[in-house]
Design a protein around this motif. Structure first.
Motif, PDB file in Angstrom:
ATOM      1  N   TYR A 292       0.835  -1.203   0.000  1.00 30.29           N
ATOM      2  CA  TYR A 292       0.000   0.000   0.000  1.00 30.29           C
ATOM      3  C   TYR A 292       0.874   1.260   0.000  1.00 30.29           C
ATOM      4  N   TYR A 293       1.899   1.254   0.813  1.00 29.13           N
ATOM      5  CA  TYR A 293       2.818   2.392   0.899  1.00 29.13           C
ATOM      6  C   TYR A 293       3.495   2.639  -0.448  1.00 29.13           C
TER       7      TYR A 293
ATOM      8  N   TYR B  35       2.400   1.744  -3.365  1.00 22.48           N
ATOM      9  CA  TYR B  35       1.373   2.199  -4.316  1.00 22.48           C
ATOM     10  C   TYR B  35       1.050   3.679  -4.121  1.00 22.48           C
ATOM     11  N   THR B  36       0.878   4.114  -2.887  1.00 17.19           N
ATOM     12  CA  THR B  36       0.503   5.517  -2.645  1.00 17.19           C
ATOM     13  C   THR B  36       1.645   6.484  -2.925  1.00 17.19           C
TER      14      THR B  36
END
Length: 130
Positions: free
Chosen positions: A67-68, A70-71
């Motif tokens: 997630y990190y 990706y963001t």
């Protein structure tokens, strides 16, 4: 602040993967001693059991890191790299604990937490460098 949340999430995922998802079969049969009574052809069967545990631990524990990544719009390859390295290190550490008896559970867990911190710091460094 987001990196603290990711770190805490990774530690939580580590606890789930290393203690709850790892079933009693895997915990028992990643130890080579458990295979001695089954015959010579089974003496190395602890290796794939340990490898599956190490990979599943790494994949699950590093999901918040995905997630990190990706963001922060970083290439997905860095996450794959972290998962592969994480699985290798986890397998080596668990082998040192379960089969070679060089470390105890406390040292094993401290190394796993250090793995998590290093993985997150590695991704943060990639963000800083680009």
């Amino acid at each position: 602040m987001m990196s603290i949340f990711i770190l805490l999430s990774m530690i939580f995922c580590h606890i789930i993967a290393d203690f709850h998802i790892q079933n009693s079969f895997m915990a028992k049969f990643k130890q080579k001693e458990e295979w001695r009574g089954y015959g010579k052809e089974y003496l190395n069967d602890w290796i794939p059991v340990l490898a599956v545990h190490a990979f599943s631990w790494s994949f699950f524990t590093f999901l918040p890191l995905l997630y990190y990544v990706y963001t922060k719009d970083i290439t997905f390859n860095i996450w794959i790299f972290e998962v592969v390295i994480g699985a290798i290190v986890h397998g080596i550490v668990d082998d040192q604990k379960c089969n070679r008896f060089n470390i105890n559970l406390i040292v094993d867990q401290l190394i796993h937490i250090l793995q998590i911190i290093c993985a997150l710091v590695g991704v943060m460094l990639v963000i800083l460098v680009r």
